[in-house]
Design a protein around this motif. Structure first.
Motif, PDB file in Angstrom:
ATOM      1  N   ASP A 104       0.858  -1.187   0.000  1.00  0.00           N
ATOM      2  CA  ASP A 104       0.000   0.000   0.000  1.00  0.00           C
ATOM      3  C   ASP A 104       0.896   1.239   0.000  1.00  0.00           C
ATOM      4  OD1 ASP A 104      -1.496   2.271   0.842  1.00  0.00           O
ATOM      5  OD2 ASP A 104      -2.981   0.983   1.783  1.00  0.00           O
ATOM      6  N   PRO A 105       0.901   2.007  -1.084  1.00  0.00           N
ATOM      7  CA  PRO A 105       1.796   3.169  -1.171  1.00  0.00           C
ATOM      8  C   PRO A 105       1.558   4.203  -0.073  1.00  0.00           C
ATOM      9  CG  PRO A 105       0.757   2.745  -3.287  1.00  0.00           C
ATOM     10  CD  PRO A 105       0.130   1.825  -2.302  1.00  0.00           C
ATOM     11  N   ALA A 106       0.308   4.409   0.317  1.00  0.00           N
ATOM     12  CA  ALA A 106       0.019   5.394   1.369  1.00  0.00           C
ATOM     13  C   ALA A 106       0.578   4.929   2.708  1.00  0.00           C
ATOM     14  CB  ALA A 106      -1.481   5.648   1.464  1.00  0.00           C
ATOM     15  N   LEU A 107       0.427   3.646   3.019  1.00  0.00           N
ATOM     16  CA  LEU A 107       0.982   3.106   4.258  1.00  0.00           C
ATOM     17  C   LEU A 107       2.506   3.213   4.263  1.00  0.00           C
ATOM     18  CD1 LEU A 107      -0.910  -0.218   5.092  1.00  0.00           C
ATOM     19  CD2 LEU A 107      -0.762   1.837   6.485  1.00  0.00           C
ATOM     20  N   LEU A 108       3.115   2.861   3.141  1.00  0.00           N
ATOM     21  CA  LEU A 108       4.571   2.956   3.049  1.00  0.00           C
ATOM     22  C   LEU A 108       5.029   4.396   3.240  1.00  0.00           C
ATOM     23  CD1 LEU A 108       5.171   0.504   0.092  1.00  0.00           C
ATOM     24  CD2 LEU A 108       6.093   0.259   2.404  1.00  0.00           C
ATOM     25  N   GLN A 109       4.294   5.340   2.656  1.00  0.00           N
ATOM     26  CA  GLN A 109       4.664   6.748   2.791  1.00  0.00           C
ATOM     27  C   GLN A 109       4.526   7.203   4.243  1.00  0.00           C
ATOM     28  OE1 GLN A 109       6.130   8.915   0.771  1.00  0.00           O
ATOM     29  NE2 GLN A 109       6.125  10.354   2.463  1.00  0.00           N
ATOM     30  N   GLU A 110       3.436   6.830   4.873  1.00  0.00           N
ATOM     31  CA  GLU A 110       3.239   7.211   6.274  1.00  0.00           C
ATOM     32  C   GLU A 110       4.339   6.621   7.153  1.00  0.00           C
ATOM     33  OE1 GLU A 110      -0.764   5.882   6.934  1.00  0.00           O
ATOM     34  OE2 GLU A 110      -1.558   7.357   5.511  1.00  0.00           O
ATOM     35  N   ARG A 111       4.743   5.394   6.847  1.00  0.00           N
ATOM     36  CA  ARG A 111       5.815   4.758   7.625  1.00  0.00           C
ATOM     37  C   ARG A 111       7.157   5.432   7.336  1.00  0.00           C
ATOM     38  NH1 ARG A 111       8.942   3.754  10.639  1.00  0.00           N
ATOM     39  NH2 ARG A 111       9.543   1.792  11.597  1.00  0.00           N
ATOM     40  N   ALA A 112       7.356   5.885   6.102  1.00  0.00           N
ATOM     41  CA  ALA A 112       8.589   6.606   5.757  1.00  0.00           C
ATOM     42  C   ALA A 112       8.682   7.899   6.570  1.00  0.00           C
ATOM     43  CB  ALA A 112       8.628   6.912   4.258  1.00  0.00           C
ATOM     44  N   GLU A 113       7.566   8.571   6.727  1.00  0.00           N
ATOM     45  CA  GLU A 113       7.562   9.809   7.502  1.00  0.00           C
ATOM     46  C   GLU A 113       7.892   9.539   8.968  1.00  0.00           C
ATOM     47  OE1 GLU A 113       3.744  11.517   6.509  1.00  0.00           O
ATOM     48  OE2 GLU A 113       4.324  11.683   4.397  1.00  0.00           O
ATOM     49  N   LEU A 114       7.385   8.440   9.499  1.00  0.00           N
ATOM     50  CA  LEU A 114       7.730   8.083  10.875  1.00  0.00           C
ATOM     51  C   LEU A 114       9.206   7.694  10.983  1.00  0.00           C
ATOM     52  CD1 LEU A 114       4.545   6.136  12.027  1.00  0.00           C
ATOM     53  CD2 LEU A 114       5.208   8.477  12.577  1.00  0.00           C
ATOM     54  N   ALA A 115       9.739   7.087   9.945  1.00  0.00           N
ATOM     55  CA  ALA A 115      11.172   6.754   9.942  1.00  0.00           C
ATOM     56  C   ALA A 115      12.009   8.030  10.021  1.00  0.00           C
ATOM     57  CB  ALA A 115      11.531   5.941   8.702  1.00  0.00           C
TER      58      ALA A 115
ATOM     59  N   LEU B  14      11.050  10.770  11.548  1.00  0.00           N
ATOM     60  CA  LEU B  14      10.940  11.195  12.945  1.00  0.00           C
ATOM     61  C   LEU B  14      11.854  10.378  13.857  1.00  0.00           C
ATOM     62  CD1 LEU B  14       7.090  11.815  13.265  1.00  0.00           C
ATOM     63  CD2 LEU B  14       8.922  13.521  13.079  1.00  0.00           C
ATOM     64  N   GLN B  15      12.132   9.143  13.447  1.00  0.00           N
ATOM     65  CA  GLN B  15      13.033   8.281  14.213  1.00  0.00           C
ATOM     66  C   GLN B  15      14.492   8.444  13.760  1.00  0.00           C
ATOM     67  OE1 GLN B  15      10.781   4.645  13.289  1.00  0.00           O
ATOM     68  NE2 GLN B  15      10.393   4.425  15.487  1.00  0.00           N
ATOM     69  N   ARG B  16      14.726   9.379  12.849  1.00  0.00           N
ATOM     70  CA  ARG B  16      16.056   9.639  12.289  1.00  0.00           C
ATOM     71  C   ARG B  16      16.634   8.426  11.569  1.00  0.00           C
ATOM     72  NH1 ARG B  16      18.007  14.569  14.061  1.00  0.00           N
ATOM     73  NH2 ARG B  16      16.901  15.435  15.835  1.00  0.00           N
ATOM     74  N   GLU B  17      15.774   7.630  10.979  1.00  0.00           N
ATOM     75  CA  GLU B  17      16.171   6.482  10.161  1.00  0.00           C
ATOM     76  C   GLU B  17      16.057   6.887   8.696  1.00  0.00           C
ATOM     77  OE1 GLU B  17      13.517   3.340  11.371  1.00  0.00           O
ATOM     78  OE2 GLU B  17      14.512   3.095  13.301  1.00  0.00           O
ATOM     79  N   PHE B  18      16.940   7.786   8.275  1.00  0.00           N
ATOM     80  CA  PHE B  18      16.836   8.379   6.944  1.00  0.00           C
ATOM     81  C   PHE B  18      16.982   7.374   5.803  1.00  0.00           C
ATOM     82  CE2 PHE B  18      18.330  12.134   9.535  1.00  0.00           C
ATOM     83  CZ  PHE B  18      17.068  12.677   9.666  1.00  0.00           C
ATOM     84  N   PRO B  19      17.918   6.427   5.855  1.00  0.00           N
ATOM     85  CA  PRO B  19      17.986   5.449   4.755  1.00  0.00           C
ATOM     86  C   PRO B  19      16.700   4.628   4.627  1.00  0.00           C
ATOM     87  CG  PRO B  19      20.028   5.427   6.009  1.00  0.00           C
ATOM     88  CD  PRO B  19      19.055   6.273   6.778  1.00  0.00           C
ATOM     89  N   ARG B  20      16.121   4.267   5.755  1.00  0.00           N
ATOM     90  CA  ARG B  20      14.864   3.507   5.719  1.00  0.00           C
ATOM     91  C   ARG B  20      13.749   4.360   5.139  1.00  0.00           C
ATOM     92  NH1 ARG B  20      11.840   0.223  10.620  1.00  0.00           N
ATOM     93  NH2 ARG B  20      10.377  -0.820   9.247  1.00  0.00           N
ATOM     94  N   ALA B  21      13.708   5.620   5.510  1.00  0.00           N
ATOM     95  CA  ALA B  21      12.679   6.526   4.975  1.00  0.00           C
ATOM     96  C   ALA B  21      12.799   6.628   3.463  1.00  0.00           C
ATOM     97  CB  ALA B  21      12.811   7.902   5.619  1.00  0.00           C
ATOM     98  N   ALA B  22      14.016   6.771   2.971  1.00  0.00           N
ATOM     99  CA  ALA B  22      14.228   6.872   1.524  1.00  0.00           C
ATOM    100  C   ALA B  22      13.802   5.592   0.823  1.00  0.00           C
ATOM    101  CB  ALA B  22      15.688   7.185   1.232  1.00  0.00           C
ATOM    102  N   GLU B  23      14.171   4.461   1.392  1.00  0.00           N
ATOM    103  CA  GLU B  23      13.829   3.169   0.776  1.00  0.00           C
ATOM    104  C   GLU B  23      12.318   2.998   0.704  1.00  0.00           C
ATOM    105  OE1 GLU B  23      12.283  -0.707   1.011  1.00  0.00           O
ATOM    106  OE2 GLU B  23      12.918   0.062   2.945  1.00  0.00           O
ATOM    107  N   MET B  24      11.619   3.369   1.769  1.00  0.00           N
ATOM    108  CA  MET B  24      10.160   3.212   1.788  1.00  0.00           C
ATOM    109  C   MET B  24       9.479   4.181   0.821  1.00  0.00           C
ATOM    110  SD  MET B  24       9.385   2.414   5.745  1.00  0.00           S
ATOM    111  CE  MET B  24       8.559   0.835   5.846  1.00  0.00           C
ATOM    112  N   ALA B  25       9.960   5.414   0.763  1.00  0.00           N
ATOM    113  CA  ALA B  25       9.375   6.390  -0.167  1.00  0.00           C
ATOM    114  C   ALA B  25       9.606   5.967  -1.615  1.00  0.00           C
ATOM    115  CB  ALA B  25       9.964   7.776   0.085  1.00  0.00           C
ATOM    116  N   GLU B  26      10.793   5.453  -1.906  1.00  0.00           N
ATOM    117  CA  GLU B  26      11.072   4.979  -3.273  1.00  0.00           C
ATOM    118  C   GLU B  26      10.184   3.796  -3.627  1.00  0.00           C
ATOM    119  OE1 GLU B  26      15.268   4.253  -3.013  1.00  0.00           O
ATOM    120  OE2 GLU B  26      15.774   6.312  -3.553  1.00  0.00           O
ATOM    121  N   ARG B  27      10.019   2.879  -2.692  1.00  0.00           N
ATOM    122  CA  ARG B  27       9.158   1.716  -2.929  1.00  0.00           C
ATOM    123  C   ARG B  27       7.706   2.152  -3.113  1.00  0.00           C
ATOM    124  NH1 ARG B  27       8.021  -2.631   1.533  1.00  0.00           N
ATOM    125  NH2 ARG B  27       6.330  -3.729   0.504  1.00  0.00           N
ATOM    126  N   ALA B  28       7.242   3.087  -2.284  1.00  0.00           N
ATOM    127  CA  ALA B  28       5.871   3.580  -2.395  1.00  0.00           C
ATOM    128  C   ALA B  28       5.638   4.229  -3.753  1.00  0.00           C
ATOM    129  CB  ALA B  28       5.580   4.569  -1.269  1.00  0.00           C
TER     130      ALA B  28
END
Length: 175
Positions: free
Chosen positions: A99-110, A112-126
């Motif tokens: 679900d692209p919206a779920l992935l995006q929301e999780r990227a935004e939380l990443a 907030l958790q300062r997990e920038f590589p994870r945020a990028a990976e999730m946004a790209e996947r979304a």
């Protein structure tokens, strides 16, 4: 014997010269191009989606259980429990992993958790599995822009901003 002494003198000279050199330094890490706090980064991402008025926006059907988890994540984030919100979205992603919206929301939380590589990976996947137009598309690219700015990649951030601008597509004419 003279050849032996000559070789020894040459070796001593080489070692002496080697001792005088400075060790190679590693390239300095790129300085962040943005010093925004993660909360400000996420606010910029969410603001970039706009109201979507007059443009094409694809909205998928939602599983009620997933929708409950999404709402729980919003409440937890609002209470400052980012880890709890992330756990709720991780649980939702176990149910609907693409679900692209779920992935995006999780990227935004990443972020907030300062997990920038994870945020990028999730946004790209979304973005890869999403509609690639509309407000959600802009959020994907602005997430990448913010992550790249935090990493000091201004060229990458500029490219992401350009892609975000291309997500705006007018909706069909209705009569």
């Amino acid at each position: 014997m003279t050849a032996f002494l000559l070789r020894g003198a040459c070796c001593a000279a080489v070692l002496a010269l080697a001792a005088c050199t400075t060790p190679p330094t590693s390239a300095p890490a790129a300085a962040p191009a943005s010093t925004l706090a993660p909360q400000a980064m996420v606010a910029a991402i969410r603001a970039a989606s706009g109201d979507g008025d007059g443009e094409l926006a694809v909205q998928p059907l939602r599983d009620p259980m997933v929708e409950d988890l999404r709402e729980r994540a919003v409440v937890l984030e609002g209470q400052g429990d980012v880890a709890g919100a992330a756990a709720a979205l991780d649980q939702a992603l176990e149910i609907v992993h693409d679900d692209p919206a779920l992935l995006q929301e999780r990227a935004e939380l990443a972020i907030l958790q300062r997990e920038f590589p994870r945020a990028a990976e999730m946004a790209e996947r979304a973005h890869a599995i999403g509609s690639q137009v509309g407000p959600l598309c802009r959020r994907h690219w602005i997430t990448l822009e913010q992550v790249r700015l935090a990493a000091g990649d201004t060229a990458g951030a500029t490219a992401a901003r350009t892609q975000a601008d291309g997500c705006r597509v007018a909706g069909p004419q209705r009569y």
